[in-house]
Write a protein that holds these residues in place. Sequence first.
Motif, PDB file in Angstrom:
ATOM      1  N   THR A   1       0.819  -1.209   0.000  1.00 55.98           N
ATOM      2  CA  THR A   1       0.000   0.000   0.000  1.00 55.98           C
ATOM      3  C   THR A   1       0.852   1.257   0.000  1.00 55.98           C
ATOM      4  O   THR A   1       0.496   2.262  -0.635  1.00 55.98           O
ATOM      5  CB  THR A   1      -0.937   0.001   1.225  1.00 55.98           C
ATOM      6  N   GLU A   2       1.993   1.226   0.671  1.00 55.67           N
ATOM      7  CA  GLU A   2       2.809   2.438   0.769  1.00 55.67           C
ATOM      8  C   GLU A   2       3.798   2.595  -0.376  1.00 55.67           C
ATOM      9  O   GLU A   2       4.164   3.724  -0.729  1.00 55.67           O
ATOM     10  CB  GLU A   2       3.573   2.461   2.088  1.00 55.67           C
ATOM     11  N   GLU A   3       4.238   1.512  -0.986  1.00 55.22           N
ATOM     12  CA  GLU A   3       5.318   1.581  -1.970  1.00 55.22           C
ATOM     13  C   GLU A   3       5.029   2.524  -3.135  1.00 55.22           C
ATOM     14  O   GLU A   3       5.895   3.327  -3.525  1.00 55.22           O
ATOM     15  CB  GLU A   3       5.640   0.169  -2.473  1.00 55.22           C
ATOM     16  N   PRO A   4       3.806   2.529  -3.739  1.00 56.21           N
ATOM     17  CA  PRO A   4       3.579   3.418  -4.888  1.00 56.21           C
ATOM     18  C   PRO A   4       3.465   4.892  -4.522  1.00 56.21           C
ATOM     19  O   PRO A   4       3.554   5.750  -5.402  1.00 56.21           O
ATOM     20  CB  PRO A   4       2.248   2.915  -5.464  1.00 56.21           C
ATOM     21  N   MET A   5       3.294   5.206  -3.247  1.00 53.24           N
ATOM     22  CA  MET A   5       3.008   6.581  -2.866  1.00 53.24           C
ATOM     23  C   MET A   5       4.157   7.525  -3.200  1.00 53.24           C
ATOM     24  O   MET A   5       3.938   8.678  -3.579  1.00 53.24           O
ATOM     25  CB  MET A   5       2.665   6.656  -1.374  1.00 53.24           C
ATOM     26  N   TYR A   6       5.389   7.035  -3.066  1.00 51.27           N
ATOM     27  CA  TYR A   6       6.549   7.896  -3.323  1.00 51.27           C
ATOM     28  C   TYR A   6       6.530   8.433  -4.756  1.00 51.27           C
ATOM     29  O   TYR A   6       6.817   9.606  -4.994  1.00 51.27           O
ATOM     30  CB  TYR A   6       7.843   7.119  -3.089  1.00 51.27           C
ATOM     31  N   ASP A   7       6.200   7.551  -5.706  1.00 50.54           N
ATOM     32  CA  ASP A   7       6.242   7.944  -7.123  1.00 50.54           C
ATOM     33  C   ASP A   7       4.951   8.574  -7.608  1.00 50.54           C
ATOM     34  O   ASP A   7       4.966   9.374  -8.557  1.00 50.54           O
ATOM     35  CB  ASP A   7       6.563   6.718  -7.993  1.00 50.54           C
ATOM     36  N   LEU A   8       3.820   8.228  -6.981  1.00 48.24           N
ATOM     37  CA  LEU A   8       2.531   8.714  -7.463  1.00 48.24           C
ATOM     38  C   LEU A   8       2.080  10.003  -6.787  1.00 48.24           C
ATOM     39  O   LEU A   8       1.016  10.532  -7.117  1.00 48.24           O
ATOM     40  CB  LEU A   8       1.455   7.640  -7.271  1.00 48.24           C
ATOM     41  N   ALA A   9       2.881  10.537  -5.882  1.00 46.35           N
ATOM     42  CA  ALA A   9       2.511  11.771  -5.183  1.00 46.35           C
ATOM     43  C   ALA A   9       2.106  12.886  -6.134  1.00 46.35           C
ATOM     44  O   ALA A   9       1.136  13.614  -5.863  1.00 46.35           O
ATOM     45  CB  ALA A   9       3.650  12.218  -4.272  1.00 46.35           C
TER      46      ALA A   9
ATOM     47  N   ARG B   1       5.049  14.671   9.342  1.00 42.96           N
ATOM     48  CA  ARG B   1       6.254  13.873   9.112  1.00 42.96           C
ATOM     49  C   ARG B   1       5.993  12.750   8.116  1.00 42.96           C
ATOM     50  O   ARG B   1       6.852  12.441   7.278  1.00 42.96           O
ATOM     51  CB  ARG B   1       6.760  13.313  10.445  1.00 42.96           C
ATOM     52  N   LEU B   2       4.818  12.143   8.189  1.00 45.46           N
ATOM     53  CA  LEU B   2       4.481  11.091   7.228  1.00 45.46           C
ATOM     54  C   LEU B   2       4.303  11.676   5.827  1.00 45.46           C
ATOM     55  O   LEU B   2       4.761  11.086   4.841  1.00 45.46           O
ATOM     56  CB  LEU B   2       3.209  10.366   7.668  1.00 45.46           C
ATOM     57  N   LEU B   3       3.643  12.813   5.725  1.00 47.49           N
ATOM     58  CA  LEU B   3       3.475  13.449   4.418  1.00 47.49           C
ATOM     59  C   LEU B   3       4.831  13.768   3.801  1.00 47.49           C
ATOM     60  O   LEU B   3       5.042  13.550   2.594  1.00 47.49           O
ATOM     61  CB  LEU B   3       2.658  14.728   4.561  1.00 47.49           C
ATOM     62  N   SER B   4       5.743  14.275   4.593  1.00 49.58           N
ATOM     63  CA  SER B   4       7.080  14.586   4.087  1.00 49.58           C
ATOM     64  C   SER B   4       7.804  13.317   3.664  1.00 49.58           C
ATOM     65  O   SER B   4       8.480  13.289   2.626  1.00 49.58           O
ATOM     66  CB  SER B   4       7.885  15.335   5.155  1.00 49.58           C
ATOM     67  N   HIS B   5       7.635  12.256   4.447  1.00 52.21           N
ATOM     68  CA  HIS B   5       8.299  10.989   4.144  1.00 52.21           C
ATOM     69  C   HIS B   5       7.861  10.428   2.796  1.00 52.21           C
ATOM     70  O   HIS B   5       8.679   9.888   2.041  1.00 52.21           O
ATOM     71  CB  HIS B   5       8.005   9.983   5.257  1.00 52.21           C
ATOM     72  N   TYR B   6       6.586  10.563   2.483  1.00 54.95           N
ATOM     73  CA  TYR B   6       6.051   9.996   1.242  1.00 54.95           C
ATOM     74  C   TYR B   6       6.019  11.009   0.088  1.00 54.95           C
ATOM     75  O   TYR B   6       5.355  10.768  -0.924  1.00 54.95           O
ATOM     76  CB  TYR B   6       4.639   9.455   1.489  1.00 54.95           C
ATOM     77  N   ASN B   7       6.702  12.136   0.233  1.00 56.25           N
ATOM     78  CA  ASN B   7       6.786  13.164  -0.823  1.00 56.25           C
ATOM     79  C   ASN B   7       5.440  13.811  -1.110  1.00 56.25           C
ATOM     80  O   ASN B   7       5.217  14.331  -2.215  1.00 56.25           O
ATOM     81  CB  ASN B   7       7.351  12.578  -2.126  1.00 56.25           C
ATOM     82  N   LEU B   8       4.546  13.815  -0.147  1.00 51.40           N
ATOM     83  CA  LEU B   8       3.203  14.353  -0.355  1.00 51.40           C
ATOM     84  C   LEU B   8       3.069  15.800   0.097  1.00 51.40           C
ATOM     85  O   LEU B   8       2.265  16.546  -0.462  1.00 51.40           O
ATOM     86  CB  LEU B   8       2.174  13.496   0.394  1.00 51.40           C
ATOM     87  N   PHE B   9       3.850  16.209   1.090  1.00 49.92           N
ATOM     88  CA  PHE B   9       3.690  17.558   1.622  1.00 49.92           C
ATOM     89  C   PHE B   9       3.964  18.610   0.551  1.00 49.92           C
ATOM     90  O   PHE B   9       3.263  19.623   0.463  1.00 49.92           O
ATOM     91  CB  PHE B   9       4.607  17.777   2.831  1.00 49.92           C
TER      92      PHE B   9
END
Length: 461
Positions: free
Chosen positions: A229-237, A266-274
């Motif tokens: 569930t978390e793996e695609p978040m970095y690239d799909l942000a 902190r989670l948003l920053s971690h996943y490139n979402l912020f």
Amino acid sequence: MFKGFTRLLHSPGEHLKSLLDSPESAADALSPRIIPRSEHPVSRQQISEAALKVLYRLNGAGFDAFLVGGCIRDALLGKMPKDFDVATNATPEQVRDLFRNSRLIGRRFRIVHVRFGREVIEVTTFRGKPQDEHGDHIAQQSDDGLLLRDNVWGNIEEDALRRDFTVNALYYNIADFTIHDFANGARDIESRTLRLIGDPVTRYREDPVRMLRAVRFAAKLDFTIEPATEEPMYDLAPLLLQIPPARLFDEVLKLFMSGHGLITFRLLSHYNLFGMLFPEAEEAMADAAWAEDLIEQALTNTDKRIAEGRPVTPAFLLAAFLWAPVAHRQAELEREGMPAIPALQTAAQQVVTRQLQHISIPKRFGMPMRDIWELQARLPLRRGKRAFQTREHPRFRAAYDLLLLREQAGEIPRGLGDWWNAFQQGDEHEQLRLLQKVGSDPASQGDRRRKKRRKPRKTEQ
């Protein structure tokens, strides 16, 4: 946890793996795990009277009626449910006909709000697979897979697969008080795991806001986001850039105004979402360490206020998030020769203009936010009546709080915050002493109004 429930959690079966691997084919064969009333803790005493009225009226009219999603999840976690959502096989028009105190809302997702005083019960019709057509309704998707409109009605099994996370695909049946668990959500609640239903890449492309929801639930519930569930978040942000700014503003309120803002940030920053929400703030954090410290301290203070039941306003958090970009632009404009106050106002306008391309900011929050910024230039100016005028400003307290954060983060030296603290608490004599101290402080000479120089008189030759 409670009688019989743990036993059910540890016998997950094979149907979840099937639906995760091939959600389209699994829908037809999906069968729920039925948890009887004797083996779960959800009680009608935990359900609001308004929600019960909606459930019973739908059921009495011959429709299926279920409580679904977060209220059931929270009840199974031992929390008191707050928001109650109802799922039914009645169409929005049929629901509206049953409740005079209701109205249809939404275009992308048509739902019904049934209002009882200040409480609103959200009623949704079971949704089908987005590629199916039922009657006159059909889902519309962009070339990237984003669901533009999704008013395809289906059955409860299809609706369960359309839910985002397994822990939200739990249905409480008012007819017999059983819980229908279609995706082993009860098991994931026990293991405190957040897992998307279906292929994560497809589900995120259908609605990129699901990435924000994953972060919000992980922070709020103290759940772990499972690897797939978390793996695609970095690239799909960057898909979040497709979402209308007004919708993202609503999501920002949920992310940061629920009492878990610091871990959420902190989670948003971690996943490139912020950076998809506040791009200029992220750029400022890369340039100045104090920018991130200021945001984290603002969120820490907000979380504490929420925990204590004290009021909070999005205007202050937005002012804190965007202050570093404003300060950076202001400094650039001053180096170009613009005076401080006009530079601050111009910088604020530039930052807001760019921010509105990502997240809309209603005027009821945008205007106070600008006031908080402009007061940062007035707080150092304390001679004569200025200190009293500044203290009476409606946004003074919020501006003072931001000043303290700026000092704590290391943007500016400490001292001014202590002066204003003493001025607020002091009596008339103490305030006079503080003002006299300002007048004798060489460092504050810039506060003195410049006297107009008289042109020298021409002398006769």
